[in-house]
Scaffold this active site. Structure first.
Site, PDB file in Angstrom:
ATOM      1  N   ARG A  21       0.849  -1.188   0.000  1.00  0.00           N
ATOM      2  CA  ARG A  21       0.000   0.000   0.000  1.00  0.00           C
ATOM      3  C   ARG A  21       0.885   1.240   0.000  1.00  0.00           C
ATOM      4  NH1 ARG A  21      -1.812   0.871   4.355  1.00  0.00           N
ATOM      5  NH2 ARG A  21      -1.118  -0.953   5.503  1.00  0.00           N
ATOM      6  N   TYR A  65      -1.257  -3.625  -7.013  1.00  0.00           N
ATOM      7  CA  TYR A  65      -0.979  -4.388  -5.794  1.00  0.00           C
ATOM      8  C   TYR A  65      -2.083  -4.341  -4.737  1.00  0.00           C
ATOM      9  CZ  TYR A  65       1.045  -6.555  -1.831  1.00  0.00           C
ATOM     10  OH  TYR A  65       1.225  -7.429  -0.804  1.00  0.00           O
ATOM     11  N   GLY A  66      -2.482  -5.457  -4.264  1.00  0.00           N
ATOM     12  CA  GLY A  66      -3.288  -5.677  -3.045  1.00  0.00           C
ATOM     13  C   GLY A  66      -4.204  -4.546  -2.634  1.00  0.00           C
ATOM     14  N   LYS A  87      -9.543  -2.440   1.722  1.00  0.00           N
ATOM     15  CA  LYS A  87      -9.272  -1.282   2.574  1.00  0.00           C
ATOM     16  C   LYS A  87     -10.046  -0.045   2.113  1.00  0.00           C
ATOM     17  CE  LYS A  87      -6.958  -3.657   5.327  1.00  0.00           C
ATOM     18  NZ  LYS A  87      -5.633  -4.126   5.369  1.00  0.00           N
ATOM     19  N   HIS A 121     -10.438  -2.261  11.489  1.00  0.00           N
ATOM     20  CA  HIS A 121      -9.335  -3.112  10.999  1.00  0.00           C
ATOM     21  C   HIS A 121      -9.098  -4.213  12.040  1.00  0.00           C
ATOM     22  CE1 HIS A 121      -4.885  -3.214   9.406  1.00  0.00           C
ATOM     23  NE2 HIS A 121      -5.629  -4.114   8.822  1.00  0.00           N
ATOM     24  N   SER A 164      -1.172  -3.329  10.297  1.00  0.00           N
ATOM     25  CA  SER A 164      -0.811  -4.258   9.230  1.00  0.00           C
ATOM     26  C   SER A 164       0.452  -5.037   9.599  1.00  0.00           C
ATOM     27  CB  SER A 164      -0.578  -3.475   7.937  1.00  0.00           C
ATOM     28  OG  SER A 164      -1.741  -2.763   7.612  1.00  0.00           O
ATOM     29  N   ALA A 165       0.422  -6.316   9.304  1.00  0.00           N
ATOM     30  CA  ALA A 165       1.546  -7.222   9.571  1.00  0.00           C
ATOM     31  C   ALA A 165       1.936  -7.257  11.047  1.00  0.00           C
ATOM     32  CB  ALA A 165       2.754  -6.876   8.690  1.00  0.00           C
ATOM     33  N   CYS A 166       0.936  -7.171  11.925  1.00  0.00           N
ATOM     34  CA  CYS A 166       1.186  -7.250  13.366  1.00  0.00           C
ATOM     35  C   CYS A 166       0.426  -8.393  14.031  1.00  0.00           C
ATOM     36  CB  CYS A 166       0.863  -5.922  14.041  1.00  0.00           C
ATOM     37  SG  CYS A 166       2.058  -4.647  13.623  1.00  0.00           S
ATOM     38  N   GLY A 167      -0.056  -9.349  13.244  1.00  0.00           N
ATOM     39  CA  GLY A 167      -0.517 -10.586  13.864  1.00  0.00           C
ATOM     40  C   GLY A 167      -2.010 -10.873  13.867  1.00  0.00           C
ATOM     41  N   LYS A 168      -2.830 -10.168  13.066  1.00  0.00           N
ATOM     42  CA  LYS A 168      -4.272 -10.463  13.071  1.00  0.00           C
ATOM     43  C   LYS A 168      -4.558 -11.857  12.509  1.00  0.00           C
ATOM     44  CE  LYS A 168      -5.340  -6.800  10.742  1.00  0.00           C
ATOM     45  NZ  LYS A 168      -3.967  -6.267  10.754  1.00  0.00           N
ATOM     46  N   THR A 169      -3.997 -12.150  11.323  1.00  0.00           N
ATOM     47  CA  THR A 169      -4.268 -13.452  10.715  1.00  0.00           C
ATOM     48  C   THR A 169      -3.808 -14.568  11.643  1.00  0.00           C
ATOM     49  OG1 THR A 169      -4.042 -12.485   8.521  1.00  0.00           O
ATOM     50  CG2 THR A 169      -3.850 -14.883   8.669  1.00  0.00           C
ATOM     51  N   ASN A 170      -2.640 -14.376  12.226  1.00  0.00           N
ATOM     52  CA  ASN A 170      -2.117 -15.410  13.123  1.00  0.00           C
ATOM     53  C   ASN A 170      -2.986 -15.610  14.348  1.00  0.00           C
ATOM     54  OD1 ASN A 170       0.775 -16.670  12.539  1.00  0.00           O
ATOM     55  ND2 ASN A 170       0.591 -14.688  11.515  1.00  0.00           N
ATOM     56  N   ASP A 222      -9.154  -9.673   9.151  1.00  0.00           N
ATOM     57  CA  ASP A 222      -8.639  -8.337   8.816  1.00  0.00           C
ATOM     58  C   ASP A 222      -9.645  -7.212   9.053  1.00  0.00           C
ATOM     59  OD1 ASP A 222      -6.237  -6.986   7.762  1.00  0.00           O
ATOM     60  OD2 ASP A 222      -7.511  -6.403   6.086  1.00  0.00           O
ATOM     61  N   ARG A 269       2.259 -12.142  -0.411  1.00  0.00           N
ATOM     62  CA  ARG A 269       0.942 -12.497   0.150  1.00  0.00           C
ATOM     63  C   ARG A 269       0.349 -13.727  -0.520  1.00  0.00           C
ATOM     64  NH1 ARG A 269      -1.497  -8.783   4.195  1.00  0.00           N
ATOM     65  NH2 ARG A 269       0.148  -7.234   4.433  1.00  0.00           N
ATOM     66  N   ARG A 312       3.116  -3.492  17.717  1.00  0.00           N
ATOM     67  CA  ARG A 312       4.441  -4.094  17.699  1.00  0.00           C
ATOM     68  C   ARG A 312       5.351  -3.120  18.430  1.00  0.00           C
ATOM     69  NH1 ARG A 312       7.065  -7.755  13.886  1.00  0.00           N
ATOM     70  NH2 ARG A 312       5.104  -8.244  12.870  1.00  0.00           N
TER      71      ARG A 312
HETATM   72  P1  GTP Z   1      -2.145  -7.596   7.558  1.00  0.00           P
HETATM   73  O1  GTP Z   1      -2.657  -8.661   6.653  1.00  0.00           O
HETATM   74  O2  GTP Z   1      -1.077  -6.767   6.928  1.00  0.00           O
HETATM   75  O3  GTP Z   1      -3.239  -6.744   8.112  1.00  0.00           O
HETATM   76  O4  GTP Z   1      -1.330  -8.349   8.734  1.00  0.00           O
HETATM   77  P2  GTP Z   1      -1.789  -9.157  10.047  1.00  0.00           P
HETATM   78  O5  GTP Z   1      -2.092  -8.215  11.153  1.00  0.00           O
HETATM   79  O6  GTP Z   1      -2.839 -10.150   9.705  1.00  0.00           O
HETATM   80  O7  GTP Z   1      -0.436  -9.908  10.461  1.00  0.00           O
HETATM   81  P3  GTP Z   1      -0.030 -11.454  10.353  1.00  0.00           P
HETATM   82  O8  GTP Z   1      -0.846 -12.326  11.274  1.00  0.00           O
HETATM   83  O9  GTP Z   1       0.009 -11.843   8.935  1.00  0.00           O
HETATM   84  O10 GTP Z   1       1.447 -11.417  10.931  1.00  0.00           O
HETATM   85  C1  GTP Z   1       2.462 -10.622  10.369  1.00  0.00           C
HETATM   86  C2  GTP Z   1       3.823 -11.093  10.790  1.00  0.00           C
HETATM   87  O11 GTP Z   1       3.920 -11.098  12.218  1.00  0.00           O
HETATM   88  C3  GTP Z   1       4.141 -12.506  10.331  1.00  0.00           C
HETATM   89  O12 GTP Z   1       5.462 -12.553   9.870  1.00  0.00           O
HETATM   90  C4  GTP Z   1       3.986 -13.339  11.579  1.00  0.00           C
HETATM   91  O13 GTP Z   1       4.809 -14.464  11.567  1.00  0.00           O
HETATM   92  C5  GTP Z   1       4.343 -12.361  12.701  1.00  0.00           C
HETATM   93  N1  GTP Z   1       3.594 -12.671  13.955  1.00  0.00           N
HETATM   94  C6  GTP Z   1       2.261 -12.865  14.069  1.00  0.00           C
HETATM   95  N2  GTP Z   1       1.909 -13.181  15.344  1.00  0.00           N
HETATM   96  C7  GTP Z   1       3.049 -13.160  16.057  1.00  0.00           C
HETATM   97  C8  GTP Z   1       3.350 -13.393  17.448  1.00  0.00           C
HETATM   98  O14 GTP Z   1       2.490 -13.683  18.283  1.00  0.00           O
HETATM   99  N3  GTP Z   1       4.676 -13.259  17.814  1.00  0.00           N
HETATM  100  C9  GTP Z   1       5.641 -12.946  16.910  1.00  0.00           C
HETATM  101  N4  GTP Z   1       6.896 -12.846  17.360  1.00  0.00           N
HETATM  102  N5  GTP Z   1       5.397 -12.725  15.597  1.00  0.00           N
HETATM  103  C10 GTP Z   1       4.125 -12.831  15.173  1.00  0.00           C
HETATM  104  C1  SPV Z   2      -2.820  -4.445   5.350  1.00  0.00           C
HETATM  105  O1  SPV Z   2      -1.852  -3.819   4.900  1.00  0.00           O
HETATM  106  O2  SPV Z   2      -3.347  -4.168   6.446  1.00  0.00           O
HETATM  107  C2  SPV Z   2      -3.359  -5.588   4.586  1.00  0.00           C
HETATM  108  C3  SPV Z   2      -2.852  -5.810   3.224  1.00  0.00           C
HETATM  109  O3  SPV Z   2      -4.233  -6.291   5.077  1.00  0.00           O
HETATM  110  S1  SPV Z   2      -3.583  -4.752   2.059  1.00  0.00           S
HETATM  111  O4  SPV Z   2      -4.752  -5.409   1.494  1.00  0.00           O
HETATM  112  O5  SPV Z   2      -2.574  -4.498   1.026  1.00  0.00           O
HETATM  113  O6  SPV Z   2      -4.001  -3.520   2.689  1.00  0.00           O
HETATM  114 MN    MN Z   3      -4.752  -5.541   7.192  1.00  0.00          MN
END
Ligand code: GTP
Ligand code: SPV
Ligand code: MN
Length: 594
Positions: free
Chosen positions: A69, A197-198, A206, A226, A248-254, A277, A369, A400
């Site tokens: 983004r 892109y995405g 978004k 979000h 973003s990329a702070c662990g929602k999917t996980n 998400d 992704r 984070r």
């Molecule tokens: P967006 O799709 O961008 O909105 O991201 P998201 O919030 O869904 O994040 P996602 O769960 O994809 O995790 C992003 C990164 O953080 C990945 O590389 C994971 O491996 C890492 N991560 C997720 N959960 C944890 C956790 O509990 N601990 C640590 N150390 N890393 C984590």
């Molecule tokens: C984010 O960045 O929070 C995502 C990926 O979930 S994107 O769809 O590119 O916004």
């Molecule tokens: Mn997101």
């Protein structure tokens, strides 16, 4: 496909502007989609992966300058700058339309334009909202088909209603200097140009489900956030639902797909995923807060996803998935950093360059992704398609933070919880272009996604709280505390379940806590560490002392944070930050100085 006059005349207008050679309406049929996949394969836009390993899966590389983004080029064009607020880029709508129409003029010459009707939320649900995306990218059509519900059924549900979200996307020349992602909230209009892109181009995600929807939600009395949505099933069969907002990329999917540690599984605990998400939240007739996931798939971060960290996400990607900017292996499989310790040799990196995994360079882009159907997920909730949504017991904010934020704390009440969300901060990630690892304020993880003035958005949160009879408790978590050597101090992933249990026990009045200047923190003995086995670093196994250390509220760090919060609030014009939040800030400062 439709007799809807508003739809037809808008499509005509866009076709006249962008001048494609051909116009194709997407009906959502498998035949049509399969023909598009074949066409995209023939031009190299996508590559068919090994169908024995990964049936129905495809591979795509974006342009090297187009991998995330672009927040700097994302605009909220409200009639006045004040309506967009200090955290959004703004331009006068008339001026912006003029600029965009210039860029769209003839942008689809020689190309095919696809008209894609889609629904955010189950089609026909009272909470669903419909959009039409016009795009010149098959990749976008195929991704939208996974991420949303598309086709004839959406037009049928829309009928003659002129109330739909317009979205126009043209790849144009992928020129970064002329890349624009623009929302016109008052017009229900989204324009995207010069990206492929995405989040820049899958306009249902978004742009619509957060930026436009947050604006609609404020006017109509609901919220677009979000947030992930997950359910916890207790051994006695009871289910509780939680939402979580992390940047973003702070662990929602996980978190949404986590598998509880064996000790809890053996007792009968389970986690079910409703969304990973985006959540749309409403107050139900019973006065409780309900959440639906308006999406239909997952657009997840590939790196770090593996059999141990997130087996459910990995399983979701084993069929009918599109992989973007990962590494393609020789046998037509996929690989990314953190999948396993065996990077493929003799293949290309995500850019298509020869790649040597032993030279320390990355094969997959850090923001590479997967686009996977939600129904592939082994732990998808039976409530996933429930048009009424699920009742929410707890709301979790998180970021984070290498230091300052403890593992978990609970706000004292709704107003304090809104304050906790408003002061969220997090280190930037590869999900957006720009520097990575810089701490910035990201209120409710909505900084890049709020379609109006963030001050009004906070007021909306406060107002919503007054309408909810049984208010969810609000918490803040931080899975990312580092020690002095940069090691994660908390195991994270599945072990986050231990924190979820404390959170839900607090909501039920069944767990103790210690009151601190920032809110309630667990007593270390109330986080169940049974069978926890985590090595922070070689020779140092996680103990209750480590837990104590990440639960400690360090006053000096917090006092530093207070200054940055004051700066942040100070960016808003006089009176925009609700008085309740200023007074919470004052309370926090006084508590810390006591
Ligand atoms: P967006 O799709 O961008 O909105 O991201 P998201 O919030 O869904 O994040 P996602 O769960 O994809 O995790 C992003 C990164 O953080 C990945 O590389 C994971 O491996 C890492 N991560 C997720 N959960 C944890 C956790 O509990 N601990 C640590 N150390 N890393 C984590
Ligand atoms: C984010 O960045 O929070 C995502 C990926 O979930 S994107 O769809 O590119 O916004
Ligand atoms: Mn997101």
């Amino acid at each position: 496909m439709t007799t809807n006059k508003a739809v037809l005349s808008w499509v005509d207008e866009m076709v006249a502007l962008t001048k494609p050679d051909r116009v194709v309406w997407i009906d959502g049929s498998e035949d049509q989609l399969e023909a598009l996949r074949a066409e995209a394969c023939s031009t190299g836009e996508i590559v068919k992966l090994n169908q024995d390993l990964l049936p129905g899966c495809y591979y795509h590389r974006t342009a090297v300058n187009d991998v995330a983004r672009v927040e700097g080029r994302t605009y909220i064009c409200t009639p006045t700058k004040e309506e967009a607020g200090p955290t959004n880029n703004w331009m006068d709508p008339a001026e912006m339309y003029k600029l965009l129409w210039g860029l769209y003029d003839g942008a689809m010459k020689g190309r095919t334009c696809y008209v894609l009707p889609y629904s955010m939320g189950p089609v026909g649900s009272p909470f669903a909202k419909y959009g039409i995306e016009i795009t010149d990218s098959i990749y976008v059509v195929l991704n939208m088909n996974i991420m949303t519900r598309v086709g004839q059924k959406v037009l049928d549900a829309l009928g003659d209603n002129p109330d739909f979200i317009k979205g126009i996307h043209a790849k144009a020349d992928l020129d970064e200097e002329n890349r624009y992602i623009v929302q016109f909230p008052q017009d229900n209009y989204i324009c995207s140009v010069n990206s492929g892109y995405g989040g820049n181009v899958l306009l249902g995600k978004k742009c619509f489900a957060l930026r436009i929807a947050s604006y609609l939600g404020r006017n109509e009395g609901w919220m677009a956030e979000h947030m992930l949505i997950l359910g916890i099933k207790y051994p006695d069969g009871t289910k509780k639902y939680v939402t979580g907002a992390f940047p973003s990329a702070c662990g929602k999917t996980n978190l949404a797909m986590l598998i509880p540690p064996k000790y809890f599984r053996d007792q009968g605990y389970e986690v079910e995923t409703v969304g990973d998400d985006i959540a749309w939240l409403r107050v139900g007739e019973d006065g409780q807060l309900y959440a639906i996931n308006p999406e239909y798939g997952f657009f997840g971060v590939a790196p770090g996803t593996n059999e141990k960290s997130n087996p459910n996400a990995l399983a979701s990607t084993r069929k009918n998935t599109i992989f973007t900017n990962v590494v393609m292996t020789k046998d037509g499989g996929v690989w990314w950093e953190g999948l396993d310790k065996n990077p493929p040799h003799g293949v290309e990196n995500w850019k298509g360059e020869p790649w040597n995994p032993d030279d320390g360079s990355k094969g997959a882009h850090p923001n590479s992704r997967f686009t996977a159907p939600a129904i592939n997920c082994p732990c998808i909730s039976p409530e996933f398609e429930n048009p009424q949504g699920v009742p929410i017991s707890a709301i979790i904010f998180g970021g984070r933070r290498a230091k300052t934020a403890p593992l978990v704390y609970e706000s004292r009440d709704w107003t304090h919880g809104v304050f906790v969300g408003s002061i969220m901060a997090s280190e930037t990630t590869a999900a957006a272009s720009g520097a990575v690892g810089v701490v910035r304020r990201d209120p409710m993880a909505m900084l890049p996604f709020c379609g109006y003035n963030m001050g009004d958005y906070w007021q909306h949160w406060l107002d919503m709280g007054k309408k909810i009879k049984k208010q969810p408790h609000i918490f803040n978590v931080n899975w990312f505390r580092l020690d002095d050597e940069g090691n994660f101090m908390w195991p994270g992933f599945g072990d986050n379940f231990r924190v979820l249990l404390w959170i839900l026990a607090r909501c039920e009045g069944k767990a103790d806590a210690v009151e601190t200047p920032i809110g309630f923190v667990p007593k270390p003995e109330d986080i169940d560490l049974t069978d926890l086995d985590y090595e922070i670093k070689k020779g140092h196994k996680f103990t209750e002392d480590d837990l104590k250390s990440i639960l400690t509220v360090e006053k000096d760090w917090w006092l530093e944070d207070i200054e940055s919060i004051k700066d942040f609030y100070g960016k808003f014009s006089e009176g925009k930050v609700p008085a309740e939040l200023w007074s919470e800030l004052e309370k926090l400062e006084n508590n810390l100085k006591k």
